[in-house]
Design an enzyme around this catalytic site. Sequence first.
Site, PDB file in Angstrom:
ATOM      1  N   ARG A 174       0.855  -1.188   0.000  1.00 63.31           N
ATOM      2  CA  ARG A 174       0.000   0.000   0.000  1.00 63.31           C
ATOM      3  C   ARG A 174       0.889   1.236   0.000  1.00 63.31           C
ATOM      4  O   ARG A 174       1.908   1.278   0.711  1.00 63.31           O
ATOM      5  CB  ARG A 174      -0.903   0.037   1.242  1.00 63.31           C
ATOM      6  CG  ARG A 174      -2.117  -0.865   1.184  1.00 63.31           C
ATOM      7  CD  ARG A 174      -3.135  -0.404   0.124  1.00 63.31           C
ATOM      8  NE  ARG A 174      -4.317  -1.242   0.112  1.00 63.31           N
ATOM      9  CZ  ARG A 174      -4.478  -2.304  -0.676  1.00 63.31           C
ATOM     10  NH1 ARG A 174      -3.532  -2.660  -1.521  1.00 63.31           N
ATOM     11  NH2 ARG A 174      -5.608  -3.000  -0.625  1.00 63.31           N
ATOM     12  N   GLU A 221      -3.301   7.512  -4.815  1.00 64.70           N
ATOM     13  CA  GLU A 221      -3.627   6.952  -6.139  1.00 64.70           C
ATOM     14  C   GLU A 221      -4.856   7.639  -6.724  1.00 64.70           C
ATOM     15  O   GLU A 221      -5.801   7.874  -5.982  1.00 64.70           O
ATOM     16  CB  GLU A 221      -3.891   5.450  -5.990  1.00 64.70           C
ATOM     17  CG  GLU A 221      -2.632   4.705  -5.676  1.00 64.70           C
ATOM     18  CD  GLU A 221      -2.855   3.211  -5.436  1.00 64.70           C
ATOM     19  OE1 GLU A 221      -3.889   2.677  -5.855  1.00 64.70           O
ATOM     20  OE2 GLU A 221      -1.977   2.600  -4.835  1.00 64.70           O
ATOM     21  N   HIS A 244      -0.972  -0.022  -9.945  1.00 64.42           N
ATOM     22  CA  HIS A 244      -1.637  -0.928  -8.987  1.00 64.42           C
ATOM     23  C   HIS A 244      -2.183  -2.189  -9.687  1.00 64.42           C
ATOM     24  O   HIS A 244      -3.387  -2.408  -9.778  1.00 64.42           O
ATOM     25  CB  HIS A 244      -2.747  -0.190  -8.218  1.00 64.42           C
ATOM     26  CG  HIS A 244      -3.062  -0.846  -6.903  1.00 64.42           C
ATOM     27  ND1 HIS A 244      -3.492  -0.149  -5.801  1.00 64.42           N
ATOM     28  CD2 HIS A 244      -3.007  -2.149  -6.509  1.00 64.42           C
ATOM     29  CE1 HIS A 244      -3.684  -0.982  -4.786  1.00 64.42           C
ATOM     30  NE2 HIS A 244      -3.404  -2.204  -5.200  1.00 64.42           N
TER      31      HIS A 244
HETATM   32  C1  GLV Z   1      -4.912  -5.208  -3.782  1.00 67.50           C
HETATM   33  O1  GLV Z   1      -4.217  -4.244  -3.629  1.00 67.50           O
HETATM   34  C2  GLV Z   1      -5.546  -5.932  -2.738  1.00 67.50           C
HETATM   35  O2  GLV Z   1      -5.455  -5.538  -1.568  1.00 67.50           O
HETATM   36  O3  GLV Z   1      -6.176  -6.952  -3.037  1.00 67.50           O
END
Ligand code: GLV
Length: 311
Positions: free
Chosen positions: A230, A259, A277
């Site tokens: 993250r 983001e 991402h």
């Molecule tokens: C993606 O970032 C997730 O947490 O599944």
Amino acid sequence: MSRILLTRRIPSSVFSQLESQHTVDLNDRDSLPREELKRRVADKDALICVLTDKIDAEVMASGPALKVIATIAVGYDNIDVAAARERGIIVTNTPDVLTQAVAEFTWALILGIARRVGEGDRLIRAGAWKRWGLDFMLGTELHGKQLGIIGAGRIGRAVAAKAPAFGMKAVFARRSPDVKDPAYISLDQLLISSDVVSIHTPQTPQTYHLIDKKALARMKRSALLVNTARGPIVDEEALAWALDERLIAGAALDVYEKEPEVHPDLLRRENVLLAPHLGSATRETRTAMAELAVRNVLAVLAGDEPLAPVT
Ligand code: GLV
């Protein structure tokens, strides 16, 4: 028949499992504005959401009949779990099914930044490749190096499991001093001694800006930082500073503090590999994630235990 709000499209095979048993209100656009989310959740028993939907106490208050919130993600920092608990709402996520996809993508980033793949691609497209050269665009070898993993959960361990294939030794940051396994070292030791540092910890108040100026200054000048967890775990401002000061050699990022915004100083750097991402973004995995979220909801609505409640 219960009423379910589904905030994004999911594969039709999975959607039909849901629709055959319940009434589904599907948002078929790529985002769902907060006010609309609050309005549409008002009469729903279940909410299936994604990581960009912020599900806080106010949203939950807008859906007084909600029994379950199922996110199609493993991370659930977008959901106020304490508020859900207070309201008796079950929160579920999608662990396990995305582990290999994220681990594979982490290796794509490790290899990509070590061998300057993004940079080379940009160079060719810019028409700037003139000739092969003995000392042209040299990268760094992974074989014989140390991979430091912060976060020894499912994904961190899956990344480590692939390390021997590249001749790398994996070590983990240890949280408790009681762990005797030599592969577990203190975070400080890990930062000092690793050639690649890869982050696999959830976003919590404790991990916010875990990688700050101080942590970056502890790393080897030749080290690479990889983040597929993250964004807010890394202080982007500090990372830009560390790269400018040449305190580390490069970074590969899949996640960002705000983001889809990326810190402008990171955007202009050649030694930063950026991905939008995509960690779990394979056809197989996204289908499995949607399926698990749907199965979690169907179980709760049937009065059963969900498969993957968050703890
Ligand atoms: C993606 O970032 C997730 O947490 O599944």
